[in-house]
Design an enzyme around this catalytic site. Structure first.
Site, short mmCIF file in Angstrom:
data_model
loop_
_atom_site.label_atom_id
_atom_site.label_comp_id
_atom_site.label_asym_id
_atom_site.label_seq_id
_atom_site.Cartn_x
_atom_site.Cartn_y
_atom_site.Cartn_z
N CYS A 46 -6.07 32.10 7.31
CA CYS A 46 -7.21 32.37 6.42
C CYS A 46 -7.65 33.33 7.59
O CYS A 46 -8.51 34.24 6.85
CB CYS A 46 -7.61 30.69 6.79
SG CYS A 46 -6.53 30.42 5.27
N ARG A 73 2.46 30.49 11.57
CA ARG A 73 2.31 31.89 11.29
C ARG A 73 0.89 32.15 11.97
O ARG A 73 -0.03 31.77 12.15
CB ARG A 73 1.42 31.45 9.44
CG ARG A 73 2.30 31.56 9.22
CD ARG A 73 2.65 31.75 7.68
NE ARG A 73 1.43 30.85 6.89
CZ ARG A 73 1.60 30.28 5.82
NH1 ARG A 73 1.28 30.98 5.36
NH2 ARG A 73 0.43 28.57 5.78
#
Length: 227
Positions: A63, A134
């Site tokens: 994000c 990630r």
């Protein structure tokens, strides 16, 4: 009112946090050079009712660490340069390198030279209480350890050990080792499982010249190194 508005709203929500964290990261680097305690500064500033308190740290994930690039990419398509957004990304992407610089700097100040560094890294995912690796800057940090021939032990009870072994070639433990000592210890994340780890516990795993880094800002002491 439209998909464009919805997508733009989501992207700027993450971009705003990215820039706010980048500001604090840059200030933390500056304050360290000025020999000013960043935590004290942030706590003092927080006494102002409208101050938004962010802490320095490594930014990763899918994000905050990604969404700003969608915006900068779209801006380039129409010939617009996003100076502030790009600057924030550059600062936050640099922080794992800055941490490595700090490790090397504090190594150089030791009274006794340690020929073979043995690092204990507590946390590998991109944020606390999350198993997602990630875009984790801690993985970049581990690569720096490898490149410098430093041995390392990774502990992270949240991540999928098989996935990390398969995709990253890294072996991770779920529990804190008890019968080894380390020359460098990094409390990188504040998982619930790590909340019982005290400074004294880390000192038990240390030598006299060991370095203890706390990226979570939860340990207190003159012998604790923060970002």
């Amino acid at each position: 009112s439209s998909i464009k508005v919805a997508e733009a709203a989501k992207i700027i929500e993450n971009t705003q946090r990215d820039i706010n964290i980048a500001l604090i990261n840059e200030l933390a680097i500056l304050f360290k050079k000025l020999n000013i305690n960043t935590n004290e500064v942030l706590n003092a500033a927080s006494t102002k009712w409208n101050f938004h308190k962010y802490m320095p740290g490594l930014v990763g994930g899918h994000c905050i660490g990604v969404d700003p690039y969608y915006l900068t990419f779209k801006a380039k398509e129409i010939g617009f340069e996003t100076k502030l957004i790009s600057a924030g990304r550059n600062i936050n992407d640099f922080m794992h390198e800055y941490l490595m610089e700090q490790i090397i700097f504090h190594k150089s100040k030791r009274k006794i030279q340690i020929l073979e560094e043995n690092v204990l890294l507590l946390g590998l995912s991109y944020k606390s209480n999350c198993g997602d690796i990630r875009n984790s800057q801690l993985i970049n940090l581990v690569e720096s350890f490898k490149n410098r021939g430093m041995k390392f032990t990774i502990v992270d009870p949240k991540i999928d050990k098989d996935e990390v072994k398969r995709d990253k070639g890294l072996t991770c433990l779920s529990c804190l080792p008890t019968k080894k000592k380390y020359s460098i210890i990094i409390l990188a994340l504040y998982h619930d499982e790590f909340k019982t780890i005290t400074k004294n516990k880390l000192l038990e795993l240390s030598f006299e010249e060991s370095l203890i880094f706390d990226l979570t800002n939860n340990l207190i002491g003159e012998d604790i190194i923060n970002l």
